[in-house]
Write a protein that holds these residues in place. Structure first.
Motif, PDB file in Angstrom:
ATOM      1  N   GLY A 299      46.277 -43.259  52.879  1.00 21.48           N
ATOM      2  CA  GLY A 299      47.515 -42.482  52.932  1.00 21.48           C
ATOM      3  C   GLY A 299      48.456 -42.769  51.780  1.00 21.48           C
ATOM      4  N   VAL A 300      48.538 -44.033  51.367  1.00 23.63           N
ATOM      5  CA  VAL A 300      49.464 -44.384  50.285  1.00 23.63           C
ATOM      6  C   VAL A 300      48.754 -44.490  48.943  1.00 23.63           C
ATOM      7  N   VAL A 301      47.442 -44.207  48.935  1.00 27.23           N
ATOM      8  CA  VAL A 301      46.626 -44.253  47.720  1.00 27.23           C
ATOM      9  C   VAL A 301      46.810 -45.601  47.023  1.00 27.23           C
ATOM     10  N   TYR A 302      46.339 -46.626  47.711  1.00 28.30           N
ATOM     11  CA  TYR A 302      46.483 -47.998  47.235  1.00 28.30           C
ATOM     12  C   TYR A 302      45.198 -48.737  47.557  1.00 28.30           C
ATOM     13  N   SER A 303      44.852 -49.732  46.787  1.00 28.20           N
ATOM     14  CA  SER A 303      43.622 -50.479  47.034  1.00 28.20           C
ATOM     15  C   SER A 303      43.724 -51.245  48.355  1.00 28.20           C
ATOM     16  N   ARG A 304      42.585 -51.474  48.969  1.00 25.30           N
ATOM     17  CA  ARG A 304      42.572 -52.212  50.229  1.00 25.30           C
ATOM     18  C   ARG A 304      43.108 -53.628  50.032  1.00 25.30           C
ATOM     19  N   SER A 305      42.687 -54.274  48.955  1.00 28.58           N
ATOM     20  CA  SER A 305      43.144 -55.655  48.734  1.00 28.58           C
ATOM     21  C   SER A 305      44.639 -55.696  48.447  1.00 28.58           C
ATOM     22  N   GLY A 306      45.127 -54.741  47.664  1.00 33.26           N
ATOM     23  CA  GLY A 306      46.565 -54.679  47.378  1.00 33.26           C
ATOM     24  C   GLY A 306      47.369 -54.403  48.635  1.00 33.26           C
ATOM     25  N   LEU A 307      46.840 -53.531  49.475  1.00 34.81           N
ATOM     26  CA  LEU A 307      47.531 -53.203  50.717  1.00 34.81           C
ATOM     27  C   LEU A 307      47.540 -54.398  51.660  1.00 34.81           C
ATOM     28  N   THR A 308      46.446 -55.128  51.700  1.00 36.86           N
ATOM     29  CA  THR A 308      46.385 -56.335  52.530  1.00 36.86           C
ATOM     30  C   THR A 308      47.456 -57.326  52.093  1.00 36.86           C
ATOM     31  N   TYR A 309      47.609 -57.479  50.801  1.00 33.80           N
ATOM     32  CA  TYR A 309      48.642 -58.382  50.269  1.00 33.80           C
ATOM     33  C   TYR A 309      50.041 -57.897  50.660  1.00 33.80           C
ATOM     34  N   GLN A 310      50.312 -56.613  50.469  1.00 34.96           N
ATOM     35  CA  GLN A 310      51.632 -56.053  50.788  1.00 34.96           C
ATOM     36  C   GLN A 310      51.907 -56.141  52.290  1.00 34.96           C
ATOM     37  N   ALA A 311      50.905 -55.852  53.109  1.00 32.20           N
ATOM     38  CA  ALA A 311      51.078 -55.960  54.561  1.00 32.20           C
ATOM     39  C   ALA A 311      51.349 -57.408  54.954  1.00 32.20           C
ATOM     40  N   GLY A 312      50.716 -58.345  54.259  1.00 36.51           N
ATOM     41  CA  GLY A 312      50.972 -59.762  54.512  1.00 36.51           C
ATOM     42  C   GLY A 312      52.407 -60.144  54.212  1.00 36.51           C
ATOM     43  N   LEU A 313      52.948 -59.625  53.112  1.00 38.27           N
ATOM     44  CA  LEU A 313      54.354 -59.884  52.777  1.00 38.27           C
ATOM     45  C   LEU A 313      55.284 -59.294  53.836  1.00 38.27           C
ATOM     46  N   LEU A 314      54.976 -58.072  54.274  1.00 43.34           N
ATOM     47  CA  LEU A 314      55.795 -57.434  55.303  1.00 43.34           C
ATOM     48  C   LEU A 314      55.679 -58.181  56.630  1.00 43.34           C
TER      49      LEU A 314
END
Length: 164
Positions: free
Chosen positions: A68-83
């Motif tokens: 949905g946000v057109v982002y890599s899975r690993s990058g999204l995992t990192y961002q979700a971890g920060l959130l």
């Protein structure tokens, strides 16, 4: 014989460069507002918005969020971890896929989204929609929607094989 690749004409090139410049300028203004109002990156805002505004349950699978946000899975995992560390989302195993992870917006995440959304809307009104009439905005949506749909018709990024 090899065919020469088709080239874009000056109208198409002009439209492309105008679109890219508008997108870059708008993203810069949005990112600045999000950092100042809530300490969020653009991707973090997209995640919170997808969960808080785009999902009736406030939850989505990580893979669906990445597409949905057109982002890599690993990058999204990192961002979700920060959130998650900030208490804005929670992550849990997916109920329907043992390998999947579900992300859910928390009450604190909803509160921060509500805090940054008015300024976000103001930036959009000033930067994007300010110089356009209602009819122009409708025409813009009518032009971009089929392009988006065409680009989204390809298999989602999450379906692509991972590099080893």
């Amino acid at each position: 014989m090899t065919e020469e690749p088709s080239s874009l004409d000056s109208v198409q090139l002009g439209a492309y460069f105008a679109l890219m410049e508008v997108a870059n300028l708008l993203r810069h203004a949005v990112e600045q507002q999000l950092r100042e109002a809530g300490g969020l990156s653009y991707v973090q805002f997209q995640l919170l918005a997808q969960l808080g505004l785009g999902s009736p349950t406030g939850s989505r699978r990580m893979t669906d969020l990445a597409d949905g946000v057109v982002y890599s899975r690993s990058g999204l995992t990192y961002q979700a971890g920060l959130l998650e560390k900030a208490g804005l989302v929670s992550r849990s195993p997916s109920a329907d896929d043992e390998r999947g992870v579900t992300v859910t917006i928390t009450d604190a995440g909803r509160a921060l989204l509500a805090k940054v959304l008015p300024g976000h809307t103001e930036v959009l009104e000033q930067q994007l929609f300010g110089p356009l009439s209602r009819e122009d905005a409708q025409a813009l949506a009518a032009l971009l929607s089929p392009v988006r749909d065409h680009m989204r018709a390809a298999p989602p990024r999450s379906a692509a094989r991972r590099r080893r």
